[in-house]
Design a protein around this motif. Structure first.
Motif, short mmCIF file in Angstrom:
data_model
loop_
_atom_site.label_atom_id
_atom_site.label_comp_id
_atom_site.label_asym_id
_atom_site.label_seq_id
_atom_site.Cartn_x
_atom_site.Cartn_y
_atom_site.Cartn_z
N LEU A 1 111.83 13.54 65.55
CA LEU A 1 111.93 12.17 65.99
C LEU A 1 113.18 11.99 66.86
O LEU A 1 113.12 11.34 67.92
CB LEU A 1 111.99 11.22 64.80
CG LEU A 1 112.26 9.74 65.13
CD1 LEU A 1 111.22 9.19 66.09
CD2 LEU A 1 112.31 8.90 63.85
N ARG B 1 112.60 13.29 70.35
CA ARG B 1 111.73 12.45 71.17
C ARG B 1 112.44 11.17 71.61
O ARG B 1 112.19 10.66 72.69
CB ARG B 1 110.45 12.14 70.41
CG ARG B 1 109.54 13.38 70.37
CD ARG B 1 108.47 13.30 69.33
NE ARG B 1 107.73 12.07 69.42
CZ ARG B 1 107.26 11.42 68.37
NH1 ARG B 1 107.50 11.88 67.15
NH2 ARG B 1 106.57 10.33 68.51
N ALA C 1 117.02 8.95 63.04
CA ALA C 1 115.87 9.71 62.54
C ALA C 1 115.93 9.91 61.04
O ALA C 1 114.89 10.02 60.37
CB ALA C 1 115.80 11.05 63.26
N ASP D 1 107.83 6.17 63.47
CA ASP D 1 107.02 7.38 63.66
C ASP D 1 105.84 7.44 62.70
O ASP D 1 105.31 8.52 62.45
CB ASP D 1 107.92 8.61 63.47
CG ASP D 1 107.45 9.80 64.30
OD1 ASP D 1 106.73 9.59 65.29
OD2 ASP D 1 107.81 10.94 63.98
N SER D 2 105.44 6.29 62.19
CA SER D 2 104.37 6.24 61.20
C SER D 2 103.04 5.88 61.83
O SER D 2 102.99 5.09 62.79
CB SER D 2 104.70 5.21 60.11
OG SER D 2 105.87 5.57 59.42
N ALA E 1 100.97 9.27 69.25
CA ALA E 1 102.25 9.50 68.58
C ALA E 1 103.28 10.14 69.50
O ALA E 1 104.45 10.26 69.13
CB ALA E 1 102.05 10.37 67.34
N CYS E 2 102.85 10.55 70.70
CA CYS E 2 103.76 11.18 71.65
C CYS E 2 103.13 11.14 73.03
O CYS E 2 101.95 10.80 73.17
CB CYS E 2 104.07 12.62 71.24
SG CYS E 2 102.62 13.70 71.20
N THR F 1 102.50 4.37 68.43
CA THR F 1 103.65 4.30 67.52
C THR F 1 104.90 3.84 68.27
O THR F 1 105.00 3.95 69.49
CB THR F 1 103.95 5.66 66.87
OG1 THR F 1 104.43 6.57 67.88
CG2 THR F 1 102.71 6.24 66.19
N ALA G 1 107.77 5.29 68.12
CA ALA G 1 108.42 6.48 68.67
C ALA G 1 107.78 6.91 69.98
O ALA G 1 108.48 7.31 70.93
CB ALA G 1 108.38 7.62 67.65
N GLU H 1 109.61 7.20 73.60
CA GLU H 1 109.61 8.49 74.30
C GLU H 1 108.97 8.39 75.68
O GLU H 1 109.48 8.96 76.66
CB GLU H 1 108.84 9.53 73.49
CG GLU H 1 108.67 10.85 74.22
CD GLU H 1 107.65 11.78 73.56
OE1 GLU H 1 107.38 12.84 74.16
OE2 GLU H 1 107.14 11.45 72.47
#
Length: 361
Positions: free
Chosen positions: A4, A7, A125, A134-135, A252-253, A304, A306, A310
Protein backbone atom coordinates in the motif's frame (compact mmCIF):
# COMPACT_ATOMS: atom_id res chain seq x y z
CA UNK A 1 8.14 -1.00 1.44
CA UNK A 2 4.58 -2.17 2.17
CA UNK A 3 2.48 -2.73 -0.97
CA UNK A 4 0.00 0.00 0.00
CA UNK A 5 2.80 2.41 0.86
CA UNK A 6 4.46 1.75 -2.49
CA UNK A 7 1.24 2.47 -4.39
CA UNK A 8 0.63 5.70 -2.46
CA UNK A 9 4.02 6.86 -3.72
CA UNK A 10 3.40 6.09 -7.41
CA UNK A 11 0.91 8.74 -8.46
CA UNK A 12 0.73 12.53 -8.05
CA UNK A 13 -2.62 12.32 -6.25
CA UNK A 14 -1.28 9.87 -3.65
CA UNK A 15 1.89 11.89 -3.11
CA UNK A 16 -0.15 15.09 -2.75
CA UNK A 17 -2.20 13.33 -0.06
CA UNK A 18 0.95 12.23 1.79
CA UNK A 19 2.37 15.75 1.65
CA UNK A 20 -0.89 17.14 3.01
CA UNK A 21 -0.91 14.65 5.88
CA UNK A 22 2.54 15.79 6.97
CA UNK A 23 1.95 19.50 6.41
CA UNK A 24 -1.21 19.38 8.53
CA UNK A 25 0.97 18.79 11.59
CA UNK A 26 3.06 21.93 11.23
CA UNK A 27 2.33 25.55 10.36
CA UNK A 28 5.95 25.97 9.25
CA UNK A 29 5.72 22.96 6.91
CA UNK A 30 2.38 24.15 5.51
CA UNK A 31 3.86 27.56 4.70
CA UNK A 32 6.94 25.98 3.12
CA UNK A 33 4.74 23.80 0.92
CA UNK A 34 2.62 26.75 -0.14
CA UNK A 35 5.65 28.86 -1.03
CA UNK A 36 7.52 26.05 -2.81
CA UNK A 37 4.41 25.22 -4.84
CA UNK A 38 4.39 28.71 -6.34
CA UNK A 39 7.28 27.83 -8.66
CA UNK A 40 5.10 25.13 -10.26
CA UNK A 41 1.83 27.04 -10.46
CA UNK A 42 0.36 29.51 -12.92
CA UNK A 43 -0.98 31.46 -9.97
CA UNK A 44 1.55 34.20 -9.24
CA UNK A 45 -0.52 36.07 -6.65
CA UNK A 46 1.44 37.51 -3.74
CA UNK A 47 0.05 37.69 -0.23
CA UNK A 48 2.15 40.35 1.47
CA UNK A 49 5.65 39.14 2.26
CA UNK A 50 8.23 41.96 2.25
CA UNK A 51 11.81 41.62 1.02
CA UNK A 52 14.14 43.37 3.45
CA UNK A 53 15.47 46.68 2.08
CA UNK A 54 12.90 46.80 -0.69
CA UNK A 55 9.62 48.63 -1.08
CA UNK A 56 8.33 45.79 -3.21
CA UNK A 57 6.31 43.06 -1.55
CA UNK A 58 7.51 39.61 -2.53
CA UNK A 59 7.14 36.22 -0.86
CA UNK A 60 10.32 34.37 0.10
CA UNK A 61 11.52 31.74 -2.34
CA UNK A 62 11.40 28.15 -1.05
CA UNK A 63 12.99 25.30 -2.99
CA UNK A 64 11.69 21.71 -3.09
CA UNK A 65 14.68 20.67 -0.94
CA UNK A 66 13.79 23.27 1.67
CA UNK A 67 10.17 22.14 1.61
CA UNK A 68 11.35 18.55 2.11
CA UNK A 69 13.43 19.65 5.10
CA UNK A 70 10.40 21.37 6.64
CA UNK A 71 8.33 18.20 6.17
CA UNK A 72 11.12 16.02 7.56
CA UNK A 73 10.93 17.98 10.82
CA UNK A 74 7.32 16.82 11.31
CA UNK A 75 6.78 13.57 13.16
CA UNK A 76 5.06 11.01 10.92
CA UNK A 77 2.49 9.88 13.47
CA UNK A 78 -0.19 7.29 12.79
CA UNK A 79 -3.30 9.11 11.50
CA UNK A 80 -6.75 9.07 13.03
CA UNK A 81 -9.76 8.78 10.74
CA UNK A 82 -10.72 12.46 10.91
CA UNK A 83 -7.22 13.65 10.05
CA UNK A 84 -7.00 11.15 7.21
CA UNK A 85 -10.32 12.34 5.76
CA UNK A 86 -9.30 16.01 5.97
CA UNK A 87 -6.14 15.40 3.94
CA UNK A 88 -8.01 13.19 1.48
CA UNK A 89 -10.75 15.80 1.12
CA UNK A 90 -8.26 18.48 0.09
CA UNK A 91 -6.59 16.15 -2.40
CA UNK A 92 -9.83 14.92 -3.96
CA UNK A 93 -11.43 18.35 -4.11
CA UNK A 94 -8.41 19.61 -6.06
CA UNK A 95 -9.03 17.15 -8.91
CA UNK A 96 -9.37 18.87 -12.29
CA UNK A 97 -8.81 16.75 -15.39
CA UNK A 98 -9.18 19.57 -17.90
CA UNK A 99 -6.00 21.44 -16.97
CA UNK A 100 -2.36 20.90 -16.06
CA UNK A 101 -1.56 19.63 -12.54
CA UNK A 102 -1.53 22.28 -9.82
CA UNK A 103 1.62 23.45 -8.12
CA UNK A 104 1.06 21.22 -5.09
CA UNK A 105 0.85 18.04 -7.17
CA UNK A 106 3.94 18.98 -9.16
CA UNK A 107 5.88 19.72 -5.98
CA UNK A 108 4.78 16.44 -4.39
CA UNK A 109 6.08 14.58 -7.44
CA UNK A 110 9.58 16.03 -7.14
CA UNK A 111 12.35 13.53 -6.23
CA UNK A 112 13.54 15.81 -3.40
CA UNK A 113 10.43 14.75 -1.46
CA UNK A 114 10.79 10.99 -2.06
CA UNK A 115 12.35 10.11 1.29
CA UNK A 116 10.08 12.15 3.52
CA UNK A 117 6.89 11.08 1.68
CA UNK A 118 7.95 7.42 1.75
CA UNK A 119 8.25 7.68 5.53
CA UNK A 120 4.70 9.03 5.75
CA UNK A 121 3.43 6.36 3.33
CA UNK A 122 4.81 3.57 5.53
CA UNK A 123 3.20 5.12 8.59
CA UNK A 124 -0.19 5.41 6.89
CA UNK A 125 -0.01 1.88 5.47
CA UNK A 126 0.44 0.47 8.97
CA UNK A 127 -2.32 2.50 10.61
CA UNK A 128 -5.71 0.89 11.41
CA UNK A 129 -7.47 4.12 10.35
CA UNK A 130 -6.19 3.58 6.79
CA UNK A 131 -7.25 -0.04 6.32
CA UNK A 132 -10.41 0.88 4.38
CA UNK A 133 -8.32 2.57 1.67
CA UNK A 134 -7.19 -0.79 0.35
CA UNK A 135 -10.30 -2.80 1.19
CA UNK A 136 -12.76 -4.38 -1.27
CA UNK A 137 -16.44 -3.48 -1.37
CA UNK A 138 -18.09 -3.63 2.04
CA UNK A 139 -21.31 -5.21 0.84
CA UNK A 140 -23.26 -4.87 4.08
CA UNK A 141 -22.50 -1.17 4.53
CA UNK A 142 -23.25 0.83 1.39
CA UNK A 143 -24.83 4.29 1.18
CA UNK A 144 -26.02 6.78 -1.42
CA UNK A 145 -25.48 10.53 -1.10
CA UNK A 146 -27.69 13.35 -2.44
CA UNK A 147 -26.86 17.06 -2.68
CA UNK A 148 -30.24 18.88 -2.63
CA UNK A 149 -28.88 22.38 -3.29
CA UNK A 150 -26.97 21.21 -6.38
CA UNK A 151 -30.08 19.45 -7.65
CA UNK A 152 -32.05 22.65 -7.17
CA UNK A 153 -29.48 25.03 -8.67
CA UNK A 154 -28.92 22.83 -11.73
CA UNK A 155 -32.59 21.97 -12.23
CA UNK A 156 -31.80 18.27 -11.80
CA UNK A 157 -34.61 16.00 -10.61
CA UNK A 158 -34.20 13.79 -7.55
CA UNK A 159 -30.90 11.96 -8.10
CA UNK A 160 -32.20 8.81 -6.44
CA UNK A 161 -34.71 8.30 -9.21
CA UNK A 162 -34.16 4.76 -10.53
CA UNK A 163 -37.24 4.55 -12.73
CA UNK A 164 -35.10 4.14 -15.85
CA UNK A 165 -33.60 0.61 -16.00
CA UNK A 166 -29.80 0.48 -15.89
CA UNK A 167 -29.66 -1.33 -19.22
CA UNK A 168 -31.48 1.57 -20.88
CA UNK A 169 -29.21 4.13 -19.22
CA UNK A 170 -26.14 2.27 -20.47
CA UNK A 171 -27.52 1.89 -23.99
CA UNK A 172 -28.14 5.64 -24.19
CA UNK A 173 -24.65 6.28 -22.81
CA UNK A 174 -23.01 3.99 -25.37
CA UNK A 175 -24.80 5.65 -28.27
CA UNK A 176 -23.91 9.13 -26.99
CA UNK A 177 -20.21 8.30 -26.50
CA UNK A 178 -19.85 6.94 -30.02
CA UNK A 179 -21.78 9.82 -31.55
CA UNK A 180 -19.62 12.38 -29.72
CA UNK A 181 -16.43 10.61 -30.80
CA UNK A 182 -17.57 10.50 -34.43
CA UNK A 183 -18.41 14.21 -34.36
CA UNK A 184 -15.15 15.08 -32.62
CA UNK A 185 -13.11 13.31 -35.31
CA UNK A 186 -14.69 15.56 -37.93
CA UNK A 187 -14.83 18.85 -36.08
CA UNK A 188 -12.05 19.01 -33.47
CA UNK A 189 -8.35 19.66 -34.16
CA UNK A 190 -6.01 16.66 -34.16
CA UNK A 191 -3.32 18.66 -32.35
CA UNK A 192 -3.64 17.63 -28.69
CA UNK A 193 -2.20 20.95 -27.53
CA UNK A 194 -4.94 22.95 -29.28
CA UNK A 195 -6.99 25.14 -26.90
CA UNK A 196 -10.03 22.90 -26.91
CA UNK A 197 -12.07 21.39 -24.12
CA UNK A 198 -14.87 18.89 -23.94
CA UNK A 199 -15.83 15.67 -22.21
CA UNK A 200 -13.07 14.51 -19.81
CA UNK A 201 -14.60 11.89 -17.49
CA UNK A 202 -14.40 8.10 -17.67
CA UNK A 203 -16.94 7.24 -14.97
CA UNK A 204 -20.10 5.29 -15.95
CA UNK A 205 -23.22 7.40 -16.63
CA UNK A 206 -24.36 9.47 -13.65
CA UNK A 207 -27.99 8.21 -13.49
CA UNK A 208 -26.69 4.82 -12.32
CA UNK A 209 -26.73 4.03 -8.60
CA UNK A 210 -23.48 5.00 -6.85
CA UNK A 211 -22.64 3.93 -3.29
CA UNK A 212 -19.85 4.13 -0.71
CA UNK A 213 -19.11 2.67 2.72
CA UNK A 214 -19.60 4.59 5.98
CA UNK A 215 -16.89 5.38 8.52
CA UNK A 216 -18.83 5.12 11.77
CA UNK A 217 -20.16 8.38 13.17
CA UNK A 218 -18.42 10.32 10.37
CA UNK A 219 -20.96 8.99 7.93
CA UNK A 220 -20.53 7.75 4.35
CA UNK A 221 -17.21 8.37 2.62
CA UNK A 222 -19.12 10.09 -0.16
CA UNK A 223 -19.95 12.99 2.15
CA UNK A 224 -16.28 13.83 2.49
CA UNK A 225 -14.59 12.89 -0.77
CA UNK A 226 -16.00 14.68 -3.80
CA UNK A 227 -13.91 15.71 -6.79
CA UNK A 228 -14.09 19.44 -7.58
CA UNK A 229 -16.98 19.86 -5.13
CA UNK A 230 -19.49 22.71 -5.08
CA UNK A 231 -18.84 23.41 -1.40
CA UNK A 232 -22.14 21.90 -0.27
CA UNK A 233 -23.30 22.44 3.32
CA UNK A 234 -26.26 20.03 3.29
CA UNK A 235 -26.64 16.43 2.20
CA UNK A 236 -28.98 13.46 2.46
CA UNK A 237 -27.84 9.85 2.69
CA UNK A 238 -29.60 6.52 2.66
CA UNK A 239 -28.30 3.03 3.28
CA UNK A 240 -28.81 0.54 0.46
CA UNK A 241 -29.03 -3.24 0.37
CA UNK A 242 -27.02 -5.09 -2.27
CA UNK A 243 -28.23 -8.36 -3.73
CA UNK A 244 -26.17 -11.19 -2.18
CA UNK A 245 -25.16 -12.63 -5.54
CA UNK A 246 -24.09 -9.30 -7.09
CA UNK A 247 -20.89 -9.65 -9.15
CA UNK A 248 -18.49 -6.82 -8.40
CA UNK A 249 -15.30 -6.01 -10.26
CA UNK A 250 -12.64 -4.63 -7.94
CA UNK A 251 -10.38 -1.90 -9.33
CA UNK A 252 -7.63 -2.12 -6.69
CA UNK A 253 -4.74 -0.76 -8.76
CA UNK A 254 -3.89 0.85 -12.09
CA UNK A 255 -3.30 -2.52 -13.73
CA UNK A 256 -6.87 -3.61 -12.91
CA UNK A 257 -8.14 -0.62 -14.90
CA UNK A 258 -5.76 -1.35 -17.76
CA UNK A 259 -6.90 -4.98 -17.87
CA UNK A 260 -10.55 -3.88 -17.96
CA UNK A 261 -9.79 -1.59 -20.91
CA UNK A 262 -8.04 -4.44 -22.76
CA UNK A 263 -11.17 -6.56 -22.45
CA UNK A 264 -13.92 -3.96 -22.90
CA UNK A 265 -13.09 -0.53 -24.27
CA UNK A 266 -14.35 2.21 -26.55
CA UNK A 267 -12.11 4.67 -28.38
CA UNK A 268 -12.41 8.28 -27.14
CA UNK A 269 -9.24 9.79 -28.63
CA UNK A 270 -10.86 12.66 -30.49
CA UNK A 271 -13.23 13.62 -27.67
CA UNK A 272 -10.70 13.36 -24.79
CA UNK A 273 -7.29 14.13 -26.33
CA UNK A 274 -7.16 17.86 -25.55
CA UNK A 275 -8.19 17.72 -21.90
CA UNK A 276 -6.17 14.59 -21.15
CA UNK A 277 -3.08 15.98 -22.87
CA UNK A 278 -3.22 18.99 -20.55
CA UNK A 279 -3.91 16.73 -17.59
CA UNK A 280 -1.21 14.10 -18.20
CA UNK A 281 1.16 15.48 -20.84
CA UNK A 282 0.61 12.38 -22.99
CA UNK A 283 -0.26 12.56 -26.69
CA UNK A 284 -1.68 9.40 -28.25
CA UNK A 285 -4.76 7.20 -28.50
CA UNK A 286 -7.19 7.07 -25.58
CA UNK A 287 -9.83 4.56 -24.49
CA UNK A 288 -12.27 4.21 -21.62
CA UNK A 289 -14.11 1.10 -20.44
CA UNK A 290 -17.19 0.25 -22.47
CA UNK A 291 -19.56 0.15 -19.52
CA UNK A 292 -22.37 -1.34 -21.58
CA UNK A 293 -20.16 -4.35 -22.33
CA UNK A 294 -18.87 -4.53 -18.76
CA UNK A 295 -22.45 -4.80 -17.50
CA UNK A 296 -22.81 -8.11 -19.32
CA UNK A 297 -20.20 -9.57 -16.99
CA UNK A 298 -20.45 -7.55 -13.76
CA UNK A 299 -23.22 -5.95 -11.72
CA UNK A 300 -20.98 -3.24 -10.28
CA UNK A 301 -17.48 -1.78 -10.29
CA UNK A 302 -15.71 -0.71 -7.10
CA UNK A 303 -12.75 1.70 -7.14
CA UNK A 304 -10.74 1.45 -3.92
CA UNK A 305 -9.33 4.53 -2.23
CA UNK A 306 -5.80 3.23 -2.79
CA UNK A 307 -6.41 2.71 -6.52
CA UNK A 308 -7.73 6.25 -6.77
CA UNK A 309 -4.64 7.70 -5.08
CA UNK A 310 -2.30 5.57 -7.18
CA UNK A 311 -3.86 5.97 -10.60
CA UNK A 312 -6.07 9.04 -10.99
CA UNK A 313 -4.67 11.80 -13.22
CA UNK A 314 -1.95 9.52 -14.68
CA UNK A 315 -2.01 7.96 -18.17
CA UNK A 316 -2.65 4.24 -17.58
CA UNK A 317 -0.95 2.15 -20.24
CA UNK A 318 -3.33 -0.25 -21.95
CA UNK A 319 -0.97 -1.38 -24.74
CA UNK A 320 1.77 0.05 -26.94
CA UNK A 321 -0.65 2.49 -28.55
CA UNK A 322 -3.52 3.15 -26.16
CA UNK A 323 -3.86 4.56 -22.66
CA UNK A 324 -6.70 5.55 -20.34
CA UNK A 325 -7.40 7.88 -17.41
CA UNK A 326 -9.46 7.34 -14.26
CA UNK A 327 -11.38 10.62 -14.18
CA UNK A 328 -14.59 11.67 -12.47
CA UNK A 329 -14.52 8.95 -9.80
CA UNK A 330 -14.34 9.40 -6.04
CA UNK A 331 -12.41 7.07 -3.71
CA UNK A 332 -14.22 3.93 -2.50
CA UNK A 333 -17.02 4.47 -5.02
CA UNK A 334 -19.06 1.59 -6.40
CA UNK A 335 -21.11 2.23 -9.53
CA UNK A 336 -23.86 -0.31 -10.07
CA UNK A 337 -24.25 -1.26 -13.73
CA UNK A 338 -27.31 -3.42 -13.09
CA UNK A 339 -30.38 -3.02 -10.89
CA UNK A 340 -29.17 -4.99 -7.86
CA UNK A 341 -29.62 -2.45 -5.02
CA UNK A 342 -32.57 -1.10 -3.06
CA UNK A 343 -32.74 1.70 -0.47
CA UNK A 344 -33.19 0.90 3.21
CA UNK A 345 -34.96 3.94 4.63
CA UNK A 346 -35.07 6.21 6.60
CA UNK A 347 -32.91 8.89 5.03
CA UNK A 348 -30.35 10.74 7.15
CA UNK A 349 -29.87 14.48 6.74
CA UNK A 350 -26.43 16.01 7.25
CA UNK A 351 -25.18 19.57 7.77
CA UNK A 352 -21.77 21.20 7.38
CA UNK A 353 -21.60 23.83 10.16
CA UNK A 354 -18.87 26.40 10.65
CA UNK A 355 -16.77 23.83 12.48
CA UNK A 356 -16.03 22.11 9.20
CA UNK A 357 -17.22 18.55 9.87
CA UNK A 358 -20.34 16.78 8.64
CA UNK A 359 -22.87 16.15 11.45
CA UNK A 360 -26.38 14.63 11.43
CA UNK A 361 -28.90 17.43 11.07
Amino acid sequence: MDALADRLMRGPRGRHFLMGMLAAGSERASEAIFLASRDFSDNSASFGWAVEGSSTWEPPHVTPSQAADALAAVAASAPHVRGLLRALRETVDDAMYWQAPGGGEVLASRPELDEVLARMASTIAGAPASAWLDSPLKRDDQHRVRWPSTEHSHGVPHTWDTSTPSAEVLAQWGAAVREEESTARKERPADPSAPWGGTWWSVPPLPLVTTMRALGELGPVGLHLVEDSFGENAAVTVRVAVSPGARVLEIACAEDWADLCRRHSVDVTASRRHDWFRCTGRAGDWVIPDWEQVAAQYDGVHLTGAAYLEASRVPIRVDDVRASVIAGWNPDTTVWLRDVTRPEYPEVRWAWPDGGEWVPD
